[in-house]
Design a protein around this motif. Structure first.
Motif, PDB file in Angstrom:
ATOM      1  N   THR A   1       3.559  -0.916   9.222  1.00  0.00           N
ATOM      2  CA  THR A   1       3.185   0.425   8.790  1.00  0.00           C
ATOM      3  C   THR A   1       4.319   1.441   8.844  1.00  0.00           C
ATOM      4  O   THR A   1       4.096   2.605   8.487  1.00  0.00           O
ATOM      5  CB  THR A   1       2.020   0.963   9.645  1.00  0.00           C
TER       6      THR A   1
ATOM      7  N   PHE B   1       0.850  -1.187   0.000  1.00  0.00           N
ATOM      8  CA  PHE B   1       0.000   0.000   0.000  1.00  0.00           C
ATOM      9  C   PHE B   1       0.888   1.240   0.000  1.00  0.00           C
ATOM     10  O   PHE B   1       1.942   1.259   0.637  1.00  0.00           O
ATOM     11  CB  PHE B   1      -0.883   0.043   1.254  1.00  0.00           C
TER      12      PHE B   1
ATOM     13  N   ILE C   1      -1.279  -4.163  13.875  1.00  0.00           N
ATOM     14  CA  ILE C   1      -0.421  -3.086  13.384  1.00  0.00           C
ATOM     15  C   ILE C   1       0.947  -3.179  14.052  1.00  0.00           C
ATOM     16  O   ILE C   1       1.057  -3.193  15.284  1.00  0.00           O
ATOM     17  CB  ILE C   1      -1.039  -1.708  13.695  1.00  0.00           C
TER      18      ILE C   1
ATOM     19  N   LEU D   1      -6.191  -3.247  14.828  1.00  0.00           N
ATOM     20  CA  LEU D   1      -6.763  -2.202  13.981  1.00  0.00           C
ATOM     21  C   LEU D   1      -8.196  -1.864  14.374  1.00  0.00           C
ATOM     22  O   LEU D   1      -8.600  -0.701  14.301  1.00  0.00           O
ATOM     23  CB  LEU D   1      -6.688  -2.624  12.509  1.00  0.00           C
TER      24      LEU D   1
ATOM     25  N   LEU E   1       0.185  -6.134   9.584  1.00  0.00           N
ATOM     26  CA  LEU E   1       0.333  -4.894   8.827  1.00  0.00           C
ATOM     27  C   LEU E   1       1.540  -4.125   9.356  1.00  0.00           C
ATOM     28  O   LEU E   1       1.527  -3.657  10.500  1.00  0.00           O
ATOM     29  CB  LEU E   1      -0.932  -4.046   8.961  1.00  0.00           C
TER      30      LEU E   1
ATOM     31  N   THR F   1      -6.749  -7.173  12.138  1.00  0.00           N
ATOM     32  CA  THR F   1      -5.400  -6.892  11.649  1.00  0.00           C
ATOM     33  C   THR F   1      -4.534  -6.317  12.766  1.00  0.00           C
ATOM     34  O   THR F   1      -4.970  -5.448  13.525  1.00  0.00           O
ATOM     35  CB  THR F   1      -5.457  -5.877  10.485  1.00  0.00           C
TER      36      THR F   1
ATOM     37  N   VAL G   1      -4.214   6.612   4.989  1.00  0.00           N
ATOM     38  CA  VAL G   1      -4.582   5.925   6.234  1.00  0.00           C
ATOM     39  C   VAL G   1      -6.028   5.432   6.172  1.00  0.00           C
ATOM     40  O   VAL G   1      -6.364   4.399   6.769  1.00  0.00           O
ATOM     41  CB  VAL G   1      -4.343   6.813   7.472  1.00  0.00           C
TER      42      VAL G   1
ATOM     43  N   LEU H   1      -9.093  -2.301   6.180  1.00  0.00           N
ATOM     44  CA  LEU H   1      -8.642  -3.675   6.433  1.00  0.00           C
ATOM     45  C   LEU H   1      -9.405  -4.256   7.620  1.00  0.00           C
ATOM     46  O   LEU H   1      -9.992  -3.528   8.424  1.00  0.00           O
ATOM     47  CB  LEU H   1      -7.141  -3.687   6.685  1.00  0.00           C
TER      48      LEU H   1
ATOM     49  N   SER I   1       1.329   4.886   1.356  1.00  0.00           N
ATOM     50  CA  SER I   1       0.849   5.702   2.476  1.00  0.00           C
ATOM     51  C   SER I   1       1.675   6.976   2.562  1.00  0.00           C
ATOM     52  O   SER I   1       2.554   7.106   3.422  1.00  0.00           O
ATOM     53  CB  SER I   1       0.934   4.904   3.781  1.00  0.00           C
TER      54      SER I   1
ATOM     55  N   TYR J   1       1.431  -5.591   3.920  1.00  0.00           N
ATOM     56  CA  TYR J   1       0.264  -6.224   4.529  1.00  0.00           C
ATOM     57  C   TYR J   1       0.200  -7.701   4.185  1.00  0.00           C
ATOM     58  O   TYR J   1       0.102  -8.077   3.015  1.00  0.00           O
ATOM     59  CB  TYR J   1      -1.004  -5.522   4.057  1.00  0.00           C
TER      60      TYR J   1
ATOM     61  N   LEU K   1      -6.047   2.028   4.788  1.00  0.00           N
ATOM     62  CA  LEU K   1      -5.652   1.031   5.796  1.00  0.00           C
ATOM     63  C   LEU K   1      -6.811   0.757   6.755  1.00  0.00           C
ATOM     64  O   LEU K   1      -6.951  -0.366   7.255  1.00  0.00           O
ATOM     65  CB  LEU K   1      -4.425   1.514   6.567  1.00  0.00           C
ATOM     66  N   ARG K   2      -7.628   1.759   6.991  1.00  0.00           N
ATOM     67  CA  ARG K   2      -8.785   1.595   7.877  1.00  0.00           C
ATOM     68  C   ARG K   2      -9.779   0.575   7.329  1.00  0.00           C
ATOM     69  O   ARG K   2     -10.580   0.002   8.096  1.00  0.00           O
ATOM     70  CB  ARG K   2      -9.475   2.963   8.059  1.00  0.00           C
TER      71      ARG K   2
END
Length: 255
Positions: free
Chosen positions: A131, A109, A167, A213, A129, A165, A155, A161, A111, A122, A158-159
């Motif tokens: 980050t 991803f 982090i 998450l 994940l 998950t 972000v 997912l 970011s 991920y 990512l929310r």
């Protein structure tokens, strides 16, 4: 087969991670903040380093690449958009690409914000994940290179997912992030619970990472820039989520 993640401290407040594919034995360091702690973690686990996955170009995430590459002959994978800023990259990846560590597949991803080319890794099957400095527990990285709109969109992606998950972020900033978050969202029960948990973990000398998450979606103000309560706190009712995100980031910068 599964991915095992080993978590350890590096530098003054970095987290280091080893991701170990149990099917093949391949092991990746997620970023390379400091060679010594990475080699100690490898020795403790009895693993051999095969890869390094880099999230962004800042020194505290890449400094150990030359030493580790010289000693282990690893393959170093990093963001295509920052290839001119990171020495010794062998494989370049960007958003939408996939990356294999043995039998473990990572989705990439983009970011942006902390740096323009920042990526995250991920593992959907295992729910891991990584980050870097894009997303922390109860916070996000400083917006050094980007602008609020793309950083918010990064972000927000990512929310989406799954809640389960886990982090794994680049630094232990959870306690300071909690203090700021409570200052702007004091009545948030999920935030209150997470802040208390962080306090107890730090008192016990334990890591606050990984963070789930699902909890972050409820408690992290940077993941809630489209929440009317936070817009109201900043007097930004009717503003775009990117504007609210910018206000939250500025608030944290000056906290």
């Amino acid at each position: 087969m599964a991915l095992i993640v080993d978590v350890f401290e590096a530098r003054s407040d970095n987290y280091g991670y080893l991701a170990h594919d149990t099917a093949t034995g391949r092991t990746a360091a997620i970023d390379a903040p400091e060679a010594g702690p990475i080699k100690t973690a490898l020795l403790h686990r009895g693993w051999t380093l095969s890869d390094i996955f880099i999230t962004h170009h800042h020194l505290d995430h890449v400094e150990a690449i030359p030493e580790l590459k010289a000693e282990f002959g690893v393959t170093v994978t990093g963001p295509r958009a920052e290839a001119d800023k990171i020495a010794d990259l062998d494989v370049l990846v960007a958003a939408g690409d996939t990356l294999m560590l043995g039998e473990t597949k990572f989705d990439i991803f983009h970011s942006p914000g902390h740096t323009l080319g920042h990526i995250v890794f991920y593992d959907a099957a295992g729910g891991h994940l990584f980050t870097g400095d894009a997303l922390f527990s109860l916070g996000v990285g400083r917006m050094f290179e980007g602008t609020p709109g793309p950083m918010w969109e990064g972000v927000k992606a990512l929310r989406e997912l799954p809640d389960a998950t886990l982090i794994y972020c680049g630094h232990e900033y959870s306690a300071s992030n909690a203090k700021f978050a409570l200052s702007i969202d004091p009545d948030n029960a999920a935030l209150q619970k997470r802040a208390a948990e962080i306090t107890e973990l730090r008192k016990a000398g334990r890591f606050t990472i990984p963070a789930e998450l699902g909890t972050e979606k409820l408690a992290n103000p940077f993941l809630r820039a489209d929440d009317v309560a936070l817009a109201r706190h900043y007097g930004l009712e009717g503003a775009s989520p990117a504007e609210v995100f910018a206000a939250i980031r500025k608030g944290k910068d000056n906290f």
